[in-house]
Design a protein around this motif. Structure first.
Motif, PDB file in Angstrom:
ATOM      1  N   THR A  89      -9.474   7.661  -8.265  1.00 45.26           N
ATOM      2  CA  THR A  89      -8.535   7.299  -8.976  1.00 45.26           C
ATOM      3  C   THR A  89      -7.843   7.807 -10.531  1.00 45.26           C
ATOM      4  O   THR A  89      -8.553   9.655 -10.357  1.00 45.26           O
ATOM      5  CB  THR A  89      -9.273   5.279  -9.947  1.00 45.26           C
ATOM      6  N   THR A 123       0.940  -1.133   0.009  1.00 44.12           N
ATOM      7  CA  THR A 123      -0.296  -0.061  -0.182  1.00 44.12           C
ATOM      8  C   THR A 123       0.856   1.275  -0.224  1.00 44.12           C
ATOM      9  O   THR A 123       0.909   2.024  -0.598  1.00 44.12           O
ATOM     10  CB  THR A 123      -0.955  -0.594   1.618  1.00 44.12           C
ATOM     11  N   ASN A 158      -5.330   3.220 -12.269  1.00 42.98           N
ATOM     12  CA  ASN A 158      -4.621   4.321 -11.939  1.00 42.98           C
ATOM     13  C   ASN A 158      -3.546   4.067 -13.271  1.00 42.98           C
ATOM     14  O   ASN A 158      -1.810   5.244 -12.442  1.00 42.98           O
ATOM     15  CB  ASN A 158      -3.766   4.053 -10.413  1.00 42.98           C
ATOM     16  N   GLN A 217       0.754   3.624  -2.957  1.00 41.17           N
ATOM     17  CA  GLN A 217       0.246   5.196  -2.839  1.00 41.17           C
ATOM     18  C   GLN A 217       1.345   6.240  -3.294  1.00 41.17           C
ATOM     19  O   GLN A 217       0.894   7.639  -3.603  1.00 41.17           O
ATOM     20  CB  GLN A 217      -0.070   5.541  -1.791  1.00 41.17           C
ATOM     21  N   THR A 240     -20.398   5.912  -7.665  1.00 43.09           N
ATOM     22  CA  THR A 240     -20.712   4.845  -7.877  1.00 43.09           C
ATOM     23  C   THR A 240     -21.486   4.211  -9.733  1.00 43.09           C
ATOM     24  O   THR A 240     -21.642   5.181  -9.937  1.00 43.09           O
ATOM     25  CB  THR A 240     -21.961   4.142  -7.365  1.00 43.09           C
ATOM     26  N   GLY A 283     -15.383   2.040  -8.126  1.00 39.99           N
ATOM     27  CA  GLY A 283     -15.294   1.620  -6.538  1.00 39.99           C
ATOM     28  C   GLY A 283     -16.601   2.356  -5.804  1.00 39.99           C
ATOM     29  O   GLY A 283     -17.782   2.384  -6.601  1.00 39.99           O
ATOM     30  N   HIS A 284     -16.288   2.507  -4.649  1.00 44.62           N
ATOM     31  CA  HIS A 284     -17.502   3.285  -3.353  1.00 44.62           C
ATOM     32  C   HIS A 284     -16.723   4.763  -3.998  1.00 44.62           C
ATOM     33  O   HIS A 284     -16.042   5.575  -4.643  1.00 44.62           O
ATOM     34  CB  HIS A 284     -17.172   2.633  -2.545  1.00 44.62           C
ATOM     35  N   ASP A 322     -13.538   6.456  -3.120  1.00 41.38           N
ATOM     36  CA  ASP A 322     -12.337   5.811  -4.008  1.00 41.38           C
ATOM     37  C   ASP A 322     -12.264   7.056  -4.884  1.00 41.38           C
ATOM     38  O   ASP A 322     -13.163   7.087  -5.919  1.00 41.38           O
ATOM     39  CB  ASP A 322     -12.678   4.013  -4.475  1.00 41.38           C
ATOM     40  N   LEU A 382      -8.126  -1.769  -7.592  1.00 40.54           N
ATOM     41  CA  LEU A 382      -8.423  -0.636  -8.592  1.00 40.54           C
ATOM     42  C   LEU A 382      -6.718  -0.095  -9.656  1.00 40.54           C
ATOM     43  O   LEU A 382      -7.059   0.902 -10.059  1.00 40.54           O
ATOM     44  CB  LEU A 382      -9.248   0.695  -7.485  1.00 40.54           C
ATOM     45  N   SER A 394     -10.401  -2.645  -3.248  1.00 42.14           N
ATOM     46  CA  SER A 394      -7.828  -2.026  -2.153  1.00 42.14           C
ATOM     47  C   SER A 394      -8.428  -1.255  -3.183  1.00 42.14           C
ATOM     48  O   SER A 394      -8.591  -1.244  -5.036  1.00 42.14           O
ATOM     49  CB  SER A 394      -7.469  -3.460  -1.797  1.00 42.14           C
ATOM     50  N   LEU A 395      -6.968  -0.394  -3.188  1.00 42.48           N
ATOM     51  CA  LEU A 395      -6.074  -0.127  -3.661  1.00 42.48           C
ATOM     52  C   LEU A 395      -5.480  -0.849  -4.576  1.00 42.48           C
ATOM     53  O   LEU A 395      -5.153  -0.534  -5.745  1.00 42.48           O
ATOM     54  CB  LEU A 395      -4.654   0.832  -2.854  1.00 42.48           C
ATOM     55  N   GLY A 435     -15.946  -2.246  -6.151  1.00 40.97           N
ATOM     56  CA  GLY A 435     -15.465  -1.593  -5.409  1.00 40.97           C
ATOM     57  C   GLY A 435     -14.015  -2.043  -5.191  1.00 40.97           C
ATOM     58  O   GLY A 435     -14.530  -3.366  -5.361  1.00 40.97           O
TER      59      GLY A 435
END
Length: 454
Positions: free
Chosen positions: A243, A107, A217, A111, A255, A237-238, A241, A213, A209-210, A207
């Motif tokens: 991107t 992560t 990115n 990030q 969404t 995602g949600h 989230d 998705l 996790s990073l 949705g």
């Protein structure tokens, strides 16, 4: 036996303390990656777990006072990176990791890459407001780029079905997770731009996790979105989230369902709007006709007053003539010829003649007003008929009226009907519902014939 006085013999406490000193000085601060197992939190608030990989494991403890620095909710099966100190728990002679902070494995790196790419693309102008394209208010064709088996596409199509919109939806199936996902998404965007009559492109995914998705990115996806001629809307995602694709897109919805609600017009609301416009038109025409009727009544009242004025003038004239006759008896014969000439001129300019001319002019203006109102009404009726014909041509009921039917299958999971377009979507013995122009049929599949089209 007194071991404390025997040379070269250590007690268990002495040996354990020496090992603890060596470990704590050698491994003062460490970062260890592994999988959490046997996680438990005791009554005191401390958390104990085992950090393991394929070949070894180590006990770890996260004390209560350190939990305020850990935002992650720890649980078994998580791949994490723990930062802390190696120590020895002397009562049991076991070495363990005292954890100071925890983050999911990968992560932090992802990030950091996300922020670096976001900054670089922002400097290139990929997120600039002036680069955003305007969405059409009533799109005719939408291309959806998503996984054909994911929940996102089903949520999107559910809104399309509920709103009964005649919009054409074309799906370009792609992978939305994994190493090949970004390339497929970028290629699908370029393909959508090469199709005919595409009004909007939709990128949607559920949705995750990073890491899940991360395909959205990638720089290759950002470049494809930025160079797209067709407006692009994202629903990835949600709500929380974000991107790189969201920043590059022309519009971002929280969404996939939000994308459908944004792009798909509500047919019922449009009918209500059309009815409101029709009522407004009728009311305006009624007000205009009422205004002209009032003007007409006012003109008629004015003409009635003029008749009374002329009548009074005629009476006064007759009275004057009587007075004149009495006063000019002696001169009457001598001026008789001259008087007759004056009478003829007076008759040529009589008020009745003027009234007759004004009445003819009034009738002419009235006829013109009626013709003008009739032409306006005819044009408005033709426009209304054209709109009604257009609305009826795109109605699903009109399609059913031409002899077609809709075969549906009831979905027990969400309580909705799924439209069947292929025999492969059914099985022998399965119950189906057939929607006709008048009524419905409940049928059972007895035989399947699959036709392959090339």
């Amino acid at each position: 036996m007194n071991t404390s006085t025997t040379p070269n013999i250590l007690t268990v406490s002495q040996l354990t303390r020496s090992i603890k000193t060596i470990l704590e000085s050698e491994f003062r601060f460490v970062r260890i990656s592994g999988e959490i197992s046997n996680f438990k939190m005791v009554y005191s608030g401390h958390s104990y777990f085992t950090l393991k990989d394929g070949a070894a494991q180590i006990r770890a403890v996260l004390f209560k006072q350190q939990k305020r620095f850990v935002e992650l909710a720890l649980q078994d099966g998580q791949d994490v990176v723990c930062f802390g100190r190696i120590t020895v728990y002397e009562p049991r002679g076991e070495y363990q990791l005292v954890v100071d902070s925890v983050e999911l494995f990968g992560t932090g790196r992802l990030q950091k890459e996300f922020e670096q790419l976001k900054l670089r693309l922002a400097q290139k102008g990929y997120f600039a407001a002036e680069a955003k394209k305007t969405l059409p208010p009533y799109p005719g064709k939408i291309v959806v780029i998503s996984s054909p088996t994911g929940a996102a596409i089903h949520d999107f199509l559910k809104i399309v079905t509920l709103r009964k919109s005649p919009i054409l939806i074309q799906i370009l199936p792609v992978k939305v997770q994994g190493n090949q996902a970004a390339g497929e998404i970028a290629e699908a965007i370029r393909t959508a731009n090469s199709l005919d009559d595409v009004d909007v492109i939709v990128l949607c995914r559920g949705g995750g996790s990073l890491e899940d998705l991360w395909a959205f990115n990638e720089e290759v996806v950002a470049e494809a979105i930025y160079h797209s001629v067709v407006p692009i809307v994202t629903g990835i995602g949600h709500e929380v989230d974000f991107t790189i694709a969201d920043f590059c897109a022309d519009f971002r919805c929280p969404t996939p369902t939000g994308v459908a609600e944004k792009l798909i017009p509500d047919t019922h609301a449009l009918r209500q709007h059309l009815a409101a416009l029709q009522n407004s038109l009728v009311n305006r025409m009624q007000r205009k006709m009422s205004f002209h009727e009032q003007r007409l009544r006012h003109s008629l009242r004015m003409l009635g007053n003029m008749k009374n004025i002329f009548k009074d003038s005629e009476l006064r004239l007759q009275l004057s003539k009587s007075y004149l006759y009495q006063a000019a008896t002696n001169n009457l014969r001598r001026r008789e010829g001259k008087l007759e000439a004056c009478i003829r001129r007076l008759q040529g300019q009589a008020p009745s003649r003027c009234i007759e001319l004004q009445q003819k002019h009034l009738h002419f203006l009235t006829a013109q007003l009626h013709n003008h109102i009739r032409r306006i009404l005819e044009r408005k009726e033709m426009a209304l008929a054209e709109q009604a014909t257009l609305l009826n041509s795109v109605s699903p009921l009109a399609t059913l009226g031409r002899g077609y039917s809709i075969v549906r299958k009831f979905n027990l999971q969400d309580g909705s009907y799924q439209v069947i377009t292929r025999s492969a979507d059914t099985s022998v013995g399965e119950e189906l519902n057939i929607l006709l122009r008048e009524g419905q049929l409940d049928c059972v599949v007895q035989k399947k014939v699959i036709i392959y089209r090339q």
